[in-house]
Design an enzyme around this catalytic site. Structure first.
Site, short mmCIF file in Angstrom:
data_model
loop_
_atom_site.label_atom_id
_atom_site.label_comp_id
_atom_site.label_asym_id
_atom_site.label_seq_id
_atom_site.Cartn_x
_atom_site.Cartn_y
_atom_site.Cartn_z
N ARG A 70 0.72 -1.09 -0.19
CA ARG A 70 -0.05 0.01 -0.04
C ARG A 70 0.92 1.23 0.05
O ARG A 70 2.03 1.21 0.37
CB ARG A 70 -0.88 0.16 1.19
CG ARG A 70 -0.16 0.19 2.49
CD ARG A 70 -0.05 1.52 3.02
NE ARG A 70 0.72 1.62 4.24
CZ ARG A 70 1.95 2.01 4.38
NH1 ARG A 70 2.55 2.26 3.15
NH2 ARG A 70 2.60 1.94 5.44
N HIS A 128 0.83 8.14 11.04
CA HIS A 128 0.81 8.34 12.77
C HIS A 128 -0.34 8.88 13.45
O HIS A 128 -0.33 9.68 14.19
CB HIS A 128 2.12 9.28 12.90
CG HIS A 128 3.49 8.58 12.59
ND1 HIS A 128 4.00 7.79 13.36
CD2 HIS A 128 4.22 8.67 11.58
CE1 HIS A 128 4.98 7.38 12.82
NE2 HIS A 128 5.21 8.02 11.62
N ASP A 165 -3.04 6.12 12.73
CA ASP A 165 -3.73 4.79 12.79
C ASP A 165 -3.65 4.15 14.52
O ASP A 165 -4.66 3.66 15.00
CB ASP A 165 -3.41 3.71 11.83
CG ASP A 165 -2.07 3.15 11.89
OD1 ASP A 165 -1.30 4.03 12.60
OD2 ASP A 165 -1.56 2.39 11.17
N GLY A 177 10.95 -3.54 3.01
CA GLY A 177 11.61 -2.60 4.12
C GLY A 177 11.56 -1.18 3.47
O GLY A 177 12.28 -0.12 4.11
N GLY A 183 8.86 1.29 3.22
CA GLY A 183 7.63 1.74 3.43
C GLY A 183 6.52 1.56 2.61
O GLY A 183 5.52 2.20 2.64
N SER A 209 4.66 -1.44 2.99
CA SER A 209 4.23 -2.37 3.61
C SER A 209 4.30 -3.98 3.15
O SER A 209 3.65 -4.74 2.92
CB SER A 209 2.81 -2.35 3.50
OG SER A 209 2.30 -1.00 4.28
N SER A 210 5.82 -4.00 2.79
CA SER A 210 6.10 -5.53 2.33
C SER A 210 5.78 -6.39 3.22
O SER A 210 5.38 -7.49 3.15
CB SER A 210 7.56 -5.41 1.69
OG SER A 210 8.51 -4.97 3.00
N ASP A 230 -1.91 -0.79 7.68
CA ASP A 230 -1.12 -1.42 6.24
C ASP A 230 -1.84 -2.84 6.09
O ASP A 230 -2.01 -3.26 4.81
CB ASP A 230 0.31 -1.94 6.66
CG ASP A 230 1.12 -0.62 7.17
OD1 ASP A 230 0.58 0.61 7.01
OD2 ASP A 230 2.30 -0.57 7.54
N TYR A 247 9.64 5.29 16.04
CA TYR A 247 8.35 5.02 16.03
C TYR A 247 7.54 4.67 17.29
O TYR A 247 6.59 5.53 17.78
CB TYR A 247 8.14 3.75 15.45
CG TYR A 247 6.67 3.28 15.00
CD1 TYR A 247 5.98 3.84 13.74
CD2 TYR A 247 5.84 2.77 15.85
CE1 TYR A 247 4.81 3.59 13.48
CE2 TYR A 247 4.58 2.43 15.26
CZ TYR A 247 4.15 2.65 14.37
OH TYR A 247 2.65 2.49 13.82
C1 GLA Z 1 3.74 1.99 9.60
C2 GLA Z 1 2.84 1.31 10.45
C3 GLA Z 1 1.54 1.69 10.09
C4 GLA Z 1 1.23 3.28 10.55
C5 GLA Z 1 2.20 3.94 9.83
C6 GLA Z 1 2.37 5.68 9.97
O1 GLA Z 1 3.52 1.88 8.23
O2 GLA Z 1 2.85 -0.16 10.28
O3 GLA Z 1 0.65 1.24 11.23
O4 GLA Z 1 1.45 3.59 11.88
O5 GLA Z 1 3.68 3.53 9.84
O6 GLA Z 1 1.15 6.12 9.49
#
Ligand code: GLA
Length: 341
Positions: free
Chosen positions: A9, A16, A18, A103, A105, A107-108, A149, A198
């Site tokens: 995705r 930041h 969810d 890795g 960003g 969502s692998s 994600d 995070y």
């Molecule tokens: C990562 C986390 C998500 C979300 C984003 C920031 O992708 O897996 O849950 O918190 O960072 O929006």
């Protein structure tokens, strides 16, 4: 042979938010992870095209985070976490392949979890699937990430972004205007401080919530009551970002690409200045992308500290923007939900 595919995705807006029960607006993309396996045996044995070391996980592996953290190779931790939660009766032998940069960003890891769970026969709703995979992510990484994600991958609707209310988990597909396109641009930077930063942001938001209550419900006036200037900035990002997500959903639904683009630019500034998860490399790349013809808005996307920039572009200018000499972009199409066949 069982095959399952789950898309990665890109988050259009709402970062930041969810894990604070706020709003996010991701789209599932036409890059993702495929699992192909022959069922049988009492272990899951997988090879991957992204790592020479195979994963071998007994089907009765337990959902114990400490034990999972010791598993090698590291990608097998995700496999073990999903197996420990799905608890399949039999294992299998097969292969994982992905078209996603690992890795980076996009969502692998969520797409690996979702494809694996489906290939192991998980049969619940898309929301149940996302919940299980979010738990698997926590077990595998020890980081308490949100549900965006996994939900973006499990519940996607082709041609749409997904407005997620991360408190109720209500989903509203928002059609992407036909004259708009989404381009992603790799910064080349990979997050090294990612997991600890995070968690630190989460803790800071938690501290702000101790004073003014859930940030999802907080007003700007309540945020300004926070004495600590760092907590005030963190909270201001979350409160303003939630409002921007809702405004962006309306802008897209109304076909107002200029308004949508402005909201993305504001989101980037908020992530950079108030939440402090951007980097000079990402900031510069956003500026470069914004200068290209036909670009309405651009921002960092995901957790931050590297990874990708996402841009909303006029459909007619997207190919040119993606292949411009100053950026290494890719035009992405939206994907439907993860599936198994
Ligand atoms: C990562 C986390 C998500 C979300 C984003 C920031 O992708 O897996 O849950 O918190 O960072 O929006």
């Amino acid at each position: 042979m069982i095959r399952a595919f789950a898309p990665g995705r890109v988050n259009l807006i709402g970062d930041h938010t969810d894990y604070l029960g706020g709003y996010a607006l991701p789209i599932a993309i036409d890059l993702g992870t495929t699992v192909a396996m022959e069922p049988g045996g009492d272990a899951l044995e997988l090879v991957s095209d992204s790592d020479p070391a195979p994963a071998r996980v007994p089907v009765d592996v337990r959902p114990d985070g400490d034990a999972l953290a010791a598993i090698e190779p590291a990608w097998a931790r995700y496999v073990a976490a999903v197996v420990s939660l799905v608890r399949p009766a039999i294992g299998g032998v097969g292969k994982v392949s992905t078209t996603l940069p690992v890795g980076a960003g996009l969502s692998s890891s969520a797409s690996l979890e979702v494809a694996l769970a489906l290939s192991l026969g998980f049969g619940g709703t898309a929301t149940d699937l996302a919940r299980l995979c979010q738990q698997a992510e926590h077990l595998a990484t020890g980081t308490a990430t949100g549900i965006m994600d996994q939900l973006a991958s499990a519940a996607a609707v082709a041609g749409h972004a997904m407005l997620i209310d991360c408190r109720s988990l209500a989903l509203r597909p928002v059609a992407l205007p036909s004259d708009a396109a989404v381009v992603i641009v790799d910064s080349g930077q990979r997050r090294s401080v990612g997991a600890s930063a995070y968690q630190q942001r989460r803790d800071e938001c938690e501290a702000a919530q101790q004073v003014i209550g859930p940030l999802r419900d907080a007003s700007a006036a309540e945020v300004s009551r926070l004495d600590d200037s760092l907590l005030r900035r963190r909270a201001r990002h979350v409160v303003t970002e939630n409002a921007r997500v809702l405004a962006m959903a309306e802008a897209l639904a109304g076909g107002d690409l200029r308004a949508a683009g402005r909201l993305m630019v504001e989101s980037h500034a908020s992530l950079r200045d108030d939440f402090e998860v951007s980097t000079p490399v990402l900031d510069r790349l956003v500026e470069d992308v914004l200068a290209l013809p036909g670009v309405h808005g651009a921002r960092m996307t995901g957790a931050g500290f590297g990874g990708f920039v996402v841009a909303l572009v006029d459909a007619g200018a997207a190919e040119a923007a993606a292949s411009h000499r100053s950026v290494s972009g890719r035009l992405v199409a939206s994907s439907g939900p993860a599936n198994c066949w």
